[in-house]
Design a protein around this motif. Structure first.
Motif, PDB file in Angstrom:
ATOM      1  N   GLY A 107       9.951  18.459 -45.184  1.00  0.00           N
ATOM      2  CA  GLY A 107      10.274  17.598 -44.420  1.00  0.00           C
ATOM      3  C   GLY A 107      10.277  17.547 -42.969  1.00  0.00           C
ATOM      4  O   GLY A 107       8.914  16.728 -41.914  1.00  0.00           O
ATOM      5  N   GLU A 108      10.366  19.188 -42.438  1.00  0.00           N
ATOM      6  CA  GLU A 108      10.703  19.552 -41.285  1.00  0.00           C
ATOM      7  C   GLU A 108       9.315  20.597 -41.254  1.00  0.00           C
ATOM      8  O   GLU A 108       8.223  20.065 -40.033  1.00  0.00           O
ATOM      9  CB  GLU A 108      11.270  21.732 -41.433  1.00  0.00           C
ATOM     10  N   ALA A 109       8.190  20.759 -42.512  1.00  0.00           N
ATOM     11  CA  ALA A 109       6.597  20.943 -42.045  1.00  0.00           C
ATOM     12  C   ALA A 109       5.916  19.785 -42.413  1.00  0.00           C
ATOM     13  O   ALA A 109       5.165  20.140 -41.371  1.00  0.00           O
ATOM     14  CB  ALA A 109       6.558  21.969 -43.436  1.00  0.00           C
ATOM     15  N   VAL A 110       6.563  19.122 -42.952  1.00  0.00           N
ATOM     16  CA  VAL A 110       5.299  17.694 -42.692  1.00  0.00           C
ATOM     17  C   VAL A 110       5.463  17.296 -41.007  1.00  0.00           C
ATOM     18  O   VAL A 110       4.811  16.845 -40.332  1.00  0.00           O
ATOM     19  CB  VAL A 110       6.007  16.927 -43.801  1.00  0.00           C
ATOM     20  N   LEU A 111       6.812  17.037 -40.504  1.00  0.00           N
ATOM     21  CA  LEU A 111       6.647  16.565 -39.652  1.00  0.00           C
ATOM     22  C   LEU A 111       6.293  17.540 -38.585  1.00  0.00           C
ATOM     23  O   LEU A 111       5.554  16.985 -37.592  1.00  0.00           O
ATOM     24  CB  LEU A 111       7.912  16.388 -39.246  1.00  0.00           C
ATOM     25  N   ALA A 112       6.108  18.637 -38.568  1.00  0.00           N
ATOM     26  CA  ALA A 112       5.699  19.570 -37.413  1.00  0.00           C
ATOM     27  C   ALA A 112       4.168  19.181 -37.584  1.00  0.00           C
ATOM     28  O   ALA A 112       3.589  19.016 -36.770  1.00  0.00           O
ATOM     29  CB  ALA A 112       5.574  21.081 -37.594  1.00  0.00           C
ATOM     30  N   GLY A 113       3.758  19.032 -38.550  1.00  0.00           N
ATOM     31  CA  GLY A 113       1.902  18.947 -39.183  1.00  0.00           C
ATOM     32  C   GLY A 113       1.672  17.562 -38.803  1.00  0.00           C
ATOM     33  O   GLY A 113       0.816  17.587 -37.677  1.00  0.00           O
TER      34      GLY A 113
END
Length: 140
Positions: free
Chosen positions: A124-130
């Motif tokens: 979730g954190e990685a996708v949101l940042a992307g």
């Protein structure tokens, strides 16, 4: 080649152009980190751009075909389940992709489930940042 096999080949080769031709215009993508689905081909294509950059050592490890009821309309549709393994920011992820196909063999509904809980958080954190970096979601 069957629709699920075309999808698998496109993901494994990280071929966004091929993926674009496999999605219905009104595709709904149900994510393990967001309650409401991502809707429409432009948004889902943007999401896949982020996912293909985010996943490390992504590989499919199994494939099952059948039929299943869709979330959007409750209709039974040809479906496939693809089992995968990947890593995100050092976190090992086990997951499944559930694909529902329309009459033309395009993906009309896509649901992803992952484990363990810590992997859901890392993903979730990685996708949101992307998504924010690509301008697909506003910065909080």
């Amino acid at each position: 080649m069957a629709p699920a096999e075309r999808f698998r080949a496109a993901v494994e080769s990280r071929d966004l152009a091929a993926l674009n031709g496999l999605f219905a215009e009104d595709i709904r993508f149900y994510s393990p980190v967001k309650f409401t689905p991502f809707e429409g081909k432009p948004m889902v294509m943007g999401l896949f751009g982020v996912l293909l950059r985010t996943f490390e050592d992504f590989r499919y490890i199994g494939h099952f075909d059948g039929t299943a009821e869709t979330s959007a309309d409750g209709a039974e549709a040809p479906s496939a389940i693809l089992l995968f393994r990947t890593t995100v920011n050092g976190q090992q992820i086990h997951g499944t992709d559930l694909l529902h196909f329309d009459e033309e063999g395009r993906i009309k509904e896509f649901t992803v489930m992952v484990r363990p809980q810590s992997a859901v958080h890392a993903l979730g954190e990685a996708v949101l940042a992307g998504l924010v970096a690509d301008g697909l979601l506003p910065a909080s």
